[in-house]
Design a protein around this motif. Structure first.
Motif, PDB file in Angstrom:
ATOM      1  N   ARG A  82       0.837  -1.191   0.000  1.00  0.00           N
ATOM      2  CA  ARG A  82       0.000   0.000   0.000  1.00  0.00           C
ATOM      3  C   ARG A  82       0.872   1.242   0.000  1.00  0.00           C
ATOM      4  NH1 ARG A  82      -3.020  -0.957   5.454  1.00  0.00           N
ATOM      5  NH2 ARG A  82      -1.037  -2.022   5.836  1.00  0.00           N
ATOM      6  N   SER A  83       0.400   2.256  -0.673  1.00  0.00           N
ATOM      7  CA  SER A  83       1.082   3.538  -0.636  1.00  0.00           C
ATOM      8  C   SER A  83       1.156   4.016   0.808  1.00  0.00           C
ATOM      9  CB  SER A  83       0.318   4.549  -1.499  1.00  0.00           C
ATOM     10  OG  SER A  83       0.820   5.838  -1.329  1.00  0.00           O
ATOM     11  N   GLY A  84       2.363   4.334   1.250  1.00  0.00           N
ATOM     12  CA  GLY A  84       2.549   4.767   2.628  1.00  0.00           C
ATOM     13  C   GLY A  84       3.029   3.672   3.545  1.00  0.00           C
ATOM     14  N   PHE A  85       2.844   2.412   3.139  1.00  0.00           N
ATOM     15  CA  PHE A  85       3.283   1.288   3.954  1.00  0.00           C
ATOM     16  C   PHE A  85       4.250   0.373   3.207  1.00  0.00           C
ATOM     17  CE2 PHE A  85      -0.702   2.638   5.800  1.00  0.00           C
ATOM     18  CZ  PHE A  85      -0.452   2.600   7.157  1.00  0.00           C
ATOM     19  N   GLY A  86       4.325   0.545   1.874  1.00  0.00           N
ATOM     20  CA  GLY A  86       5.211  -0.286   1.081  1.00  0.00           C
ATOM     21  C   GLY A  86       4.795  -1.742   1.101  1.00  0.00           C
ATOM     22  N   CYS A  87       5.733  -2.633   0.742  1.00  0.00           N
ATOM     23  CA  CYS A  87       5.477  -4.065   0.824  1.00  0.00           C
ATOM     24  C   CYS A  87       5.604  -4.490   2.283  1.00  0.00           C
ATOM     25  CB  CYS A  87       6.468  -4.853  -0.024  1.00  0.00           C
ATOM     26  SG  CYS A  87       6.274  -4.570  -1.798  1.00  0.00           S
ATOM     27  N   SER A  88       4.663  -5.286   2.741  1.00  0.00           N
ATOM     28  CA  SER A  88       4.678  -5.660   4.153  1.00  0.00           C
ATOM     29  C   SER A  88       4.323  -7.125   4.320  1.00  0.00           C
ATOM     30  CB  SER A  88       3.703  -4.789   4.953  1.00  0.00           C
ATOM     31  OG  SER A  88       2.387  -4.945   4.474  1.00  0.00           O
ATOM     32  N   GLU A  89       4.893  -7.733   5.351  1.00  0.00           N
ATOM     33  CA  GLU A  89       4.564  -9.100   5.727  1.00  0.00           C
ATOM     34  C   GLU A  89       4.581  -9.176   7.238  1.00  0.00           C
ATOM     35  OE1 GLU A  89       6.295 -13.661   5.480  1.00  0.00           O
ATOM     36  OE2 GLU A  89       6.899 -12.178   3.968  1.00  0.00           O
ATOM     37  N   LEU A  90       3.501  -9.653   7.807  1.00  0.00           N
ATOM     38  CA  LEU A  90       3.373  -9.753   9.253  1.00  0.00           C
ATOM     39  C   LEU A  90       2.848 -11.143   9.590  1.00  0.00           C
ATOM     40  CD1 LEU A  90       3.425  -8.364  12.070  1.00  0.00           C
ATOM     41  CD2 LEU A  90       1.047  -7.685  11.633  1.00  0.00           C
ATOM     42  N   VAL A  91       3.573 -11.869  10.428  1.00  0.00           N
ATOM     43  CA  VAL A  91       3.164 -13.204  10.836  1.00  0.00           C
ATOM     44  C   VAL A  91       2.742 -13.167  12.296  1.00  0.00           C
ATOM     45  CG1 VAL A  91       3.852 -15.618  11.097  1.00  0.00           C
ATOM     46  CG2 VAL A  91       4.746 -14.259   9.187  1.00  0.00           C
ATOM     47  N   LEU A  92       1.476 -13.509  12.539  1.00  0.00           N
ATOM     48  CA  LEU A  92       0.956 -13.576  13.898  1.00  0.00           C
ATOM     49  C   LEU A  92       0.906 -15.037  14.309  1.00  0.00           C
ATOM     50  CD1 LEU A  92      -2.056 -11.073  13.536  1.00  0.00           C
ATOM     51  CD2 LEU A  92       0.319 -10.575  14.151  1.00  0.00           C
ATOM     52  N   SER A  93       1.744 -15.410  15.264  1.00  0.00           N
ATOM     53  CA  SER A  93       1.822 -16.817  15.676  1.00  0.00           C
ATOM     54  C   SER A  93       1.514 -17.018  17.156  1.00  0.00           C
ATOM     55  CB  SER A  93       3.216 -17.383  15.365  1.00  0.00           C
ATOM     56  OG  SER A  93       4.223 -16.589  15.966  1.00  0.00           O
ATOM     57  N   ASP A  94       1.714 -15.983  17.952  1.00  0.00           N
ATOM     58  CA  ASP A  94       1.405 -16.084  19.374  1.00  0.00           C
ATOM     59  C   ASP A  94      -0.102 -16.217  19.558  1.00  0.00           C
ATOM     60  OD1 ASP A  94       0.577 -14.373  21.992  1.00  0.00           O
ATOM     61  OD2 ASP A  94       2.447 -15.481  22.310  1.00  0.00           O
ATOM     62  N   PRO A  95      -0.578 -17.176  20.365  1.00  0.00           N
ATOM     63  CA  PRO A  95      -2.031 -17.363  20.547  1.00  0.00           C
ATOM     64  C   PRO A  95      -2.763 -16.107  20.996  1.00  0.00           C
ATOM     65  CG  PRO A  95      -0.825 -19.221  21.453  1.00  0.00           C
ATOM     66  CD  PRO A  95       0.206 -18.203  21.073  1.00  0.00           C
ATOM     67  N   PHE A  96      -2.120 -15.296  21.827  1.00  0.00           N
ATOM     68  CA  PHE A  96      -2.752 -14.045  22.244  1.00  0.00           C
ATOM     69  C   PHE A  96      -2.986 -13.131  21.037  1.00  0.00           C
ATOM     70  CE2 PHE A  96      -1.864  -9.554  23.441  1.00  0.00           C
ATOM     71  CZ  PHE A  96      -3.052  -9.294  24.107  1.00  0.00           C
ATOM     72  N   GLU A  97      -1.987 -13.019  20.171  1.00  0.00           N
ATOM     73  CA  GLU A  97      -2.109 -12.168  18.989  1.00  0.00           C
ATOM     74  C   GLU A  97      -3.172 -12.694  18.024  1.00  0.00           C
ATOM     75  OE1 GLU A  97       2.186 -10.055  18.238  1.00  0.00           O
ATOM     76  OE2 GLU A  97       1.891 -12.079  17.417  1.00  0.00           O
ATOM     77  N   THR A  98      -3.136 -13.991  17.763  1.00  0.00           N
ATOM     78  CA  THR A  98      -4.081 -14.541  16.782  1.00  0.00           C
ATOM     79  C   THR A  98      -5.518 -14.427  17.272  1.00  0.00           C
ATOM     80  OG1 THR A  98      -3.754 -16.772  17.671  1.00  0.00           O
ATOM     81  CG2 THR A  98      -2.388 -16.106  15.783  1.00  0.00           C
ATOM     82  N   GLU A  99      -5.745 -14.689  18.560  1.00  0.00           N
ATOM     83  CA  GLU A  99      -7.110 -14.597  19.075  1.00  0.00           C
ATOM     84  C   GLU A  99      -7.575 -13.144  19.150  1.00  0.00           C
ATOM     85  OE1 GLU A  99      -9.324 -17.058  19.587  1.00  0.00           O
ATOM     86  OE2 GLU A  99      -7.714 -18.126  18.536  1.00  0.00           O
ATOM     87  N   LEU A 100      -6.672 -12.236  19.502  1.00  0.00           N
ATOM     88  CA  LEU A 100      -7.030 -10.821  19.527  1.00  0.00           C
ATOM     89  C   LEU A 100      -7.381 -10.341  18.121  1.00  0.00           C
ATOM     90  CD1 LEU A 100      -7.284  -8.073  20.916  1.00  0.00           C
ATOM     91  CD2 LEU A 100      -4.804  -7.775  20.636  1.00  0.00           C
ATOM     92  N   PHE A 101      -6.577 -10.750  17.140  1.00  0.00           N
ATOM     93  CA  PHE A 101      -6.843 -10.335  15.761  1.00  0.00           C
ATOM     94  C   PHE A 101      -8.191 -10.879  15.294  1.00  0.00           C
ATOM     95  CE2 PHE A 101      -6.504 -10.541  11.146  1.00  0.00           C
ATOM     96  CZ  PHE A 101      -5.972  -9.298  10.843  1.00  0.00           C
ATOM     97  N   ARG A 102      -8.478 -12.147  15.601  1.00  0.00           N
ATOM     98  CA  ARG A 102      -9.768 -12.727  15.195  1.00  0.00           C
ATOM     99  C   ARG A 102     -10.936 -12.010  15.883  1.00  0.00           C
ATOM    100  NH1 ARG A 102      -6.764 -17.780  15.884  1.00  0.00           N
ATOM    101  NH2 ARG A 102      -6.233 -18.610  13.806  1.00  0.00           N
ATOM    102  N   ALA A 103     -10.710 -11.587  17.126  1.00  0.00           N
ATOM    103  CA  ALA A 103     -11.771 -10.859  17.839  1.00  0.00           C
ATOM    104  C   ALA A 103     -12.110  -9.557  17.138  1.00  0.00           C
ATOM    105  CB  ALA A 103     -11.353 -10.588  19.271  1.00  0.00           C
ATOM    106  N   LEU A 104     -11.127  -8.997  16.419  1.00  0.00           N
ATOM    107  CA  LEU A 104     -11.339  -7.723  15.728  1.00  0.00           C
ATOM    108  C   LEU A 104     -12.000  -7.895  14.361  1.00  0.00           C
ATOM    109  CD1 LEU A 104      -8.010  -5.914  16.669  1.00  0.00           C
ATOM    110  CD2 LEU A 104     -10.269  -5.610  17.680  1.00  0.00           C
ATOM    111  N   GLU A 105     -12.514  -9.082  14.090  1.00  0.00           N
ATOM    112  CA  GLU A 105     -13.399  -9.249  12.928  1.00  0.00           C
ATOM    113  C   GLU A 105     -14.587  -8.302  13.044  1.00  0.00           C
ATOM    114  OE1 GLU A 105     -13.820 -11.548  10.067  1.00  0.00           O
ATOM    115  OE2 GLU A 105     -11.648 -11.409  10.330  1.00  0.00           O
TER     116      GLU A 105
END
Length: 609
Positions: free
Chosen positions: A533-556
């Motif tokens: 995206r313009s302003g963020f460039g190419c990006s890759e983010l891996v969420l593997s910690d259970p706290f992170e993955t569940e928090l991200f899913r909650a933000l659906e």
């Protein structure tokens, strides 16, 4: 009575007139020997002006769609209405030069000087037929073209009956058209399928017209008489299926068929179930009747099947102001099970869940207009929309996941809005450029029938008709006040640098969108977020910690910090993670709510192509 219904410019050439189709069906069902002719004058005009001036679809759409708020389409035909090729050209140029480019202005003036030729020739053809009554259904930019043709028809055949109706003739507007243009014999105000057949029947039998609800007619001395409008809208059982016979034949003979595909236009309901209880403050679309009325699912489904089969057209434009929620449980599953390759466009409410949007897609809905209007919860509250900014972002994200096209405009200029309502939202626009951009941003118009119009105490106490009416019609201001739909008022809300910043951010979103994408893939319990995206460039983010993955899913779904803390605990860590994701542009926040903005991976880049 031999009747001809006319769909004038600047109605879209891509689909038939629903109003004419309904009236044709209604009149012919009322009488076994009644034959109603529908003239697609918009297509006839397109071919005429294409041959003589090279007008294309994009130029036609400028008048039909893009310049509605400037009134260019109506002004073009004012020369034909008043019989003066130079009718108010200097005034038009003076007022429109700051907002319309020179090529479009030149086109307006050239058409203005030549449309009288088409009006005269077209009227000559109609006048030689055996027609006894001509009906004009007028919506948006069809007023002046209809008046010009009606005037010329009456000049050639004074005994010919001329009837006006349609959305532009509702309430005081219809009475004003009738009062000021003596060549219009009758104006039907309100829904026409009830009053218009009654009018035709009484004219045939020579009966008194004073009992036809909403009708404007002339007494024995030519004075305009205005019947009271009915308080009861047409019931769902009385909303008949349209008859579009003749449209496709005319479409395929036109040069326009080489440029666009035809669509069918249908309706399942009228009114607005949301607006009945919470009328959006700026909206005047429903005119005199807000009450929501819907055809039964069985009947609407049968009509959809019959019309698409009969006319062999799979593109369907559903004109309902808002989709009946009952259709989500009935019509949509039936269409999905049928397996047809329908391509449906409809209007929905922006808080539909992902599962409901998925059902729309499975049924053939490819384009929606969800009435997003803003991403600021406070401004949405002023509008009375009943949704928040994060809900609207969620809708855009889910549409991206499903490959659904979204049409929306950003509106501003509401009484009581503040600069801070936009500051944090605009700062996050670069994180949203991969989502469907708005078609544009504009200051709200003051529309007749809206709460802002009906109650000046809401913020717009002073108003006059928009300038388009003054440069189009030779009428005093007091008459324009009755026939106008759009009004000028003192600007409210944001102005100056804030307004410029908003418009600039909207332009950047649209410009950056084609080359931007963001998507997520889940594998082995991990969530991988990829993007460019313009302003963020190419990006890759891996969420593997259970706290992170569940928090991200909650933000659906939009969640407040308090809600998330109750669910996950770890207050400080949670807040830090939310801040980190907002900075990374994968989470949007507004009014203390948070929602992630990453669509599911579905080859969005290819779908966009």
């Amino acid at each position: 009575m031999r009747t001809t219904l006319i769909n004038m410019p600047w109605a879209s050439v891509e689909y038939p007139s629903l109003a004419c189709g309904i009236l044709k069906s209604t009149l012919e069902s009322d009488s076994d020997d009644e034959s109603v002719r529908v003239l697609n004058a918009n297509i006839d005009f397109f071919d005429w002006v294409h041959d003589r001036m090279g007008l294309g679809v994009s130029e036609y759409d400028f008048f039909a769609l893009e310049s509605y708020f400037q009134g260019c389409g109506d002004w073009v035909f004012s020369a034909a209405l008043y019989g003066l090729p130079e009718w108010r050209v200097p005034e038009f140029l003076e007022r429109r030069r700051p907002e319309i480019d020179s090529d479009r202005l030149d086109l307006c003036v050239r058409l203005h000087r030549h449309v009288g030729e088409w009006i005269r020739g077209y009227a000559a053809e109609i006048a030689t037929s055996d027609v006894e009554l001509v009906g004009f259904s007028t919506t948006f930019q069809q007023n002046t073209a209809s008046l010009a043709l009606a005037r010329e028809l009456k000049r050639r055949r004074p005994e010919l009956l001329v009837v006006f109706g349609g959305a532009n003739c509702d309430g005081a507007q219809g009475a004003a058209w009738h009062r000021n243009f003596e060549f219009v014999d009758h104006v039907v105000r309100g829904e026409g399928e009830s009053a218009f057949p009654r009018l035709v029947g009484k004219l045939e039998r020579g009966e008194d017209l004073s009992t036809v609800p909403g009708l404007c007619w002339r007494d024995e001395v030519g004075k305009s008489v205005v019947n009271a409008m009915t308080a009861a809208p047409v019931r769902p059982s009385e909303i008949v299926a349209p008859d579009f016979d003749g449209y496709l034949e005319r479409f395929h003979r036109s040069t326009v068929s080489e440029r666009v595909e035809p669509k069918l236009v249908l309706e399942g309901a009228r009114g607005c179930w949301w607006g009945e209880k919470h009328h959006c403050t700026f909206c005047g679309l429903n005119g005199s009747f807000m009450e929501f009325r819907s055809k039964t699912p069985e009947r609407f489904y049968a009509e959809l099947v019959d019309l698409t089969s009969r006319y062999q057209v799979l593109d369907v434009y559903l004109v309902d102001n808002i989709l009946d929620m009952e259709y989500l449980r009935t019509v949509l599953p039936w269409l999905s099970e049928a397996g047809w390759d329908l391509r449906i466009q409809c209007e929905i409410k922006s808080n539909l869940r992902y599962e409901q949007l998925r059902d729309l897609v499975r049924a053939g809905v490819v384009q929606v207009q969800p009435g997003i209007e803003s991403l600021s919860s406070r401004v949405l509250g002023i509008m009375n929309k009943g949704v928040g900014g994060c809900q609207n972002v969620r809708m855009l994200r889910d549409a991206g996941s499903l490959g659904m096209t979204v049409m929306w405009n950003l509106l501003y200029g509401f009484p009581g809005e503040r600069e801070e309502d936009y500051t944090a939202v605009l700062r996050q626009f670069p994180a949203l450029v991969h989502l469907p951009p708005m078609d544009g941003a504009s200051r709200i118009a003051l529309e007749r029938f809206s709460p802002y119009f009906d109650d000046p105490q809401l913020g717009f106490e002073w108003r006059i008709p928009e300038d388009q009416y003054f440069i189009t019609y030779d009428l005093p201001e007091r008459e324009l006040e009755d026939l106008a739909y759009l009004f000028t008022t003192v600007p409210a809300g944001i102005v100056g640098e804030t307004e410029k910043g908003l418009l600039g951010a909207v332009r950047h979103w649209s410009e950056a969108h084609p080359g931007s994408w963001l998507k997520r893939v889940e594998r082995d319990g991990e969530i991988v977020v990829l993007g460019q995206r313009s302003g963020f460039g190419c990006s890759e983010l891996v969420l593997s910690d259970p706290f992170e993955t569940e928090l991200f899913r909650a933000l659906e779904h939009p969640r407040s910090v308090e809600n998330l803390v109750r669910r996950f605990g770890r207050d400080a860590e949670l807040r830090d993670k939310l801040d980190e994701w907002v900075c990374a542009g994968i989470v949007f926040t507004e009014s203390d709510d948070y929602v992630h903005v990453v669509p599911e991976d579905n080859n969005q880049e290819l779908l966009r192509l």
